[in-house]
Structures are given as structure tokens and as C-alpha cells.
Design a protein around this motif. Structure first.
Motif, PDB file in Angstrom:
ATOM      1  N   ALA A 140      -5.868   4.383   0.205  1.00  0.00           N
ATOM      2  CA  ALA A 140      -4.734   3.450   0.202  1.00  0.00           C
ATOM      3  C   ALA A 140      -5.177   2.001   0.218  1.00  0.00           C
ATOM      4  CB  ALA A 140      -3.835   3.731   1.411  1.00  0.00           C
TER       5      ALA A 140
ATOM      6  N   VAL B 147      -2.841  11.265   9.820  1.00  0.00           N
ATOM      7  CA  VAL B 147      -3.198  10.903   8.443  1.00  0.00           C
ATOM      8  C   VAL B 147      -4.715  10.937   8.310  1.00  0.00           C
ATOM      9  CG1 VAL B 147      -3.081   9.138   6.662  1.00  0.00           C
ATOM     10  CG2 VAL B 147      -1.161   9.448   8.235  1.00  0.00           C
TER      11      VAL B 147
ATOM     12  N   GLY C   5       4.281  10.996   0.888  1.00  0.00           N
ATOM     13  CA  GLY C   5       3.609   9.837   1.464  1.00  0.00           C
ATOM     14  C   GLY C   5       4.597   8.708   1.666  1.00  0.00           C
TER      15      GLY C   5
ATOM     16  N   ALA D 153       0.823  -1.204   0.000  1.00  0.00           N
ATOM     17  CA  ALA D 153       0.000   0.000   0.000  1.00  0.00           C
ATOM     18  C   ALA D 153       0.859   1.257   0.000  1.00  0.00           C
ATOM     19  CB  ALA D 153      -0.926  -0.004   1.210  1.00  0.00           C
ATOM     20  N   TYR D 154       0.260   2.341  -0.477  1.00  0.00           N
ATOM     21  CA  TYR D 154       0.891   3.658  -0.420  1.00  0.00           C
ATOM     22  C   TYR D 154      -0.064   4.597   0.300  1.00  0.00           C
ATOM     23  CZ  TYR D 154       2.704   8.221  -1.810  1.00  0.00           C
ATOM     24  OH  TYR D 154       3.200   9.494  -1.787  1.00  0.00           O
ATOM     25  N   ILE D 155       0.387   5.228   1.378  1.00  0.00           N
ATOM     26  CA  ILE D 155      -0.447   6.145   2.149  1.00  0.00           C
ATOM     27  C   ILE D 155       0.032   7.574   1.918  1.00  0.00           C
ATOM     28  CG2 ILE D 155      -1.169   6.869   4.452  1.00  0.00           C
ATOM     29  CD1 ILE D 155      -0.965   4.005   5.377  1.00  0.00           C
ATOM     30  N   GLN D 156      -0.880   8.411   1.450  1.00  0.00           N
ATOM     31  CA  GLN D 156      -0.578   9.829   1.261  1.00  0.00           C
ATOM     32  C   GLN D 156      -0.688  10.524   2.620  1.00  0.00           C
ATOM     33  OE1 GLN D 156       0.018  10.917  -2.017  1.00  0.00           O
ATOM     34  NE2 GLN D 156       0.721  12.875  -1.199  1.00  0.00           N
ATOM     35  N   GLU D 157       0.461  10.911   3.184  1.00  0.00           N
ATOM     36  CA  GLU D 157       0.461  11.532   4.517  1.00  0.00           C
ATOM     37  C   GLU D 157       0.082  13.009   4.432  1.00  0.00           C
ATOM     38  OE1 GLU D 157       3.986  10.288   6.938  1.00  0.00           O
ATOM     39  OE2 GLU D 157       4.501   9.233   5.071  1.00  0.00           O
TER      40      GLU D 157
ATOM     41  N   ASN E 178      -7.561   9.435   3.248  1.00  0.00           N
ATOM     42  CA  ASN E 178      -6.348   8.950   2.584  1.00  0.00           C
ATOM     43  C   ASN E 178      -6.115   7.467   2.867  1.00  0.00           C
ATOM     44  OD1 ASN E 178      -5.964  11.493   1.632  1.00  0.00           O
ATOM     45  ND2 ASN E 178      -4.247  12.013   2.971  1.00  0.00           N
ATOM     46  N   LEU E 179      -6.496   7.029   4.072  1.00  0.00           N
ATOM     47  CA  LEU E 179      -6.388   5.605   4.387  1.00  0.00           C
ATOM     48  C   LEU E 179      -7.333   4.787   3.514  1.00  0.00           C
ATOM     49  CD1 LEU E 179      -6.187   5.702   8.304  1.00  0.00           C
ATOM     50  CD2 LEU E 179      -4.306   5.513   6.655  1.00  0.00           C
TER      51      LEU E 179
END
Length: 301
Positions: free
Chosen positions: A288, A280, A231, A222-226, A284-285
Motif C-alpha cells: 500500500a 492486516v 480492502g 492509499a489502498y490497504i488490502q485487508e 499488504n502494508l
């Protein structure tokens, strides 16, 4: 039933349906190819054969072009080309011939955008197209014009018969393609239903599972945009450590998979390390872990 088992059950159903869909798509493609061939054969039958057109043109070919139209070509000038001969294990010079366009028999299909009169027939008109050329004095040009004129005479004399035959074949073949497509569409709907079930299940358990901690299944990451400009990617596990009072953001501890430099071995090594993410946004979660394109599944840990 555990989350992992539910995901695996849905995946098994989807795989089974996808295998069925692949078989149906193959059959559907064959049915549609048969339809195109039947229409092509019907149109070509009026212009070729032992009772066809007399001409000095060599090696005439009648081939489908755009839509259900038919392009007529003949053998053109020769040219030589070196090709590899497997038996001789060497190149050899061979003579080839270019294809020259003669004309194209054009079938018009009904279109409400063209304000065609609605008669219930798919094909509404038949005509011919050709091209101008600066080659004004060659035998080929004369033969091409003579041949094109004879094609035009056939269209003029038999247009109604040709259109009637083409529409008859189109209706017969369309019944087969419609039936074939209905089977494809039904299985596609079943696959979409499973995808909807998976998405709803993931949505329902998402936050609760993250509070307990999750481990991604398979080789998914996964990639999480912080924040808007950065991210964290290659995430293989995650856990919410604190939720905001509003429930709109969260702190997380994630595990990241990648390669890092090992000072002791003086080499890059595959490893997993922990990282803390702060504040976060829950939206955004969801992007992801729940967005459809990455198809991420997980189990509680």
C-alpha cells in the motif's frame, strides 16, 4: 531532518533532473530525425532529380517507409470533396487526387537472426518490391511497370555505390545519435538513483513511522488490502495500534477521505472519518505504501 523535508529534497532533485531529461530527449529526437533525413536524402538522390528517370507518371514522391526503405508514389485518380472555407463561411467543392504506389526500394539491414554475413556494415543489400494488379490494360499500369523497370536498372547498376554511401552516412550519423543517447542515459540513471534512495529511505522508516502515525503528503491516497477479497481505499492517514508477536501483521487506525450523506443538511459532503483495520499483513502494508507505482510519501504526526 524531518521525513517531509527529506522527501521534498529528493523530489526537488528529481524534478530538476526530469526537466534536464526532457530537454535532452528533445535534442535526442532532433538528432535522430536528422539521421533519418540524411539517410532518406542519400537514397532518394539516386532516383530523383534533373538527371533522374523519364516517365509519364505525375507528381512522383519519394518517401521513407518501413525502416530505411523508400516508397515511390504518383498522382492517381481525382475525387471531389466538400470542405469548409473560413473566408466564405461555407462549404465548397474541391478536387483532390489519390496517391498510387509505384514500387518500394528496399534496404536490408544486418540481422544475425537472418544469419547474415557479418561485414561490419549496417546495410547489406538493396532491392525492389512491387505489387500485382487486376488493372491490366490502363496507361497507368504500363507507365508504372516501365518506371519500376528503370528503378530496377538503377539498383542493378549502382547497388554497390548506394550501399557504400548509405553505410557511410549511417556511421557518421550514428556517432551523433550515440553521443546524444549517452547524455540521455546518464540523466536517466541519476533519476533512477534518486528513486532508489527514496525507496530505501521509505523501507527503512516505514514501520517505525506507522507506529507513530503518518499523514500522506500531496493529494495521494492509499489502498490497504485487508483480506484477499476486500480492502479499504482513499486512506489519507494511518497508525499502527498493535503489532502481532511475530511482527507479520498489525492492527491500524486509518483516516479515510470521501463523500458521505449528512442527515442534517440532507446532502453529500466531503469528510474524513476514522476506521479500524484488524490483523492486516505487513506485506499488504508495504504494497500500500511502498510500491513504486503510487509514489506515496508521508510525514510523521
Amino acid at each position: 531532518m524531518s521525513n517531509k523535508l527529506i522527501f521534498e529534497t529528493l523530489k526537488a532533485k528529481e524534478d530538476k533532473l526530469q526537466a534536464k531529461l526532457d530537454r535532452l530527449n528533445k535534442k535526442d529526437s532532433a538528432v535522430r530525425d536528422a539521421k533519418s533525413k540524411a539517410l532518406s536524402d542519400t537514397l532518394r538522390s539516386y532516383f530523383e532529380g534533373t538527371e533522374g528517370i523519364e516517365t509519364n507518371l505525375v507528381d512522383l514522391k519519394y518517401e521513407s517507409s518501413y525502416g530505411e526503405s523508400m516508397e515511390i508514389t504518383a498522382q492517381g485518380n481525382s475525387y471531389e470533396k466538400e470542405v469548409w472555407n473560413e473566408d466564405k463561411d461555407d462549404y465548397e467543392t474541391k478536387t483532390f487526387f489519390r496517391r498510387n504506389e509505384i514500387c518500394t526500394v528496399k534496404l536490408k539491414e544486418y540481422s544475425r537472426w537472418d544469419k547474415d554475413e557479418e561485414t561490419g556494415e549496417h546495410f547489406t543489400d538493396l532491392g525492389i518490391s512491387t505489387y500485382s494488379s487486376s488493372d491490366n490494360y490502363s496507361e497507368f499500369t504500363l507507365d508504372r511497370m516501365l518506371f519500376t523497370g528503370q528503378v530496377a536498372l538503377i539498383i542493378k547498376d549502382f547497388k554497390d555505390d548506394i550501399l557504400a554511401d548509405m553505410n557511410k552516412v549511417y556511421k557518421q550519423q550514428s556517432k551523433l545519435t550515440d553521443k546524444s543517447w549517452e547524455k540521455v542515459a546518464e540523466v536517466k540513471k541519476q533519476i533512477n538513483d534518486i528513486e532508489d534512495q527514496r525507496s530505501k529511505f521509505k523501507e527503512d522508516i516505514f514501520i517505525e513511522d506507522l507506529k507513530n502515525g503518518i499523514k500522506l503528503l500531496g493529494d495521494k491516497k492509499a489502498y490497504i488490502q485487508e483480506r484477499f477479497d476486500y480492502g479499504t481505499g482513499s486512506i489519507v492517514a494511518a497508525k499502527i495500534t498493535r503489532m502481532s508477536y511475530s511482527g507479520k501483521s498489525a492492527d491500524l487506525e486509518v483516516k479515510v477521505s470521501g463523500r458521505r450523506w449528512n442527515q442534517e443538511t440532507e446532502a453529500y459532503e466531503d469528510t474524513v472519518w476514522s476506521k479500524d483495520l484488524e490483523k492486516v499483513r505487513v506485506s499488504n502494508l508495504k504494497d500500500a505504501f511502498l510500491s513504486g507505482y503510487n509514489n506515496i510519501t508521508w510525514e510523521r504526526v
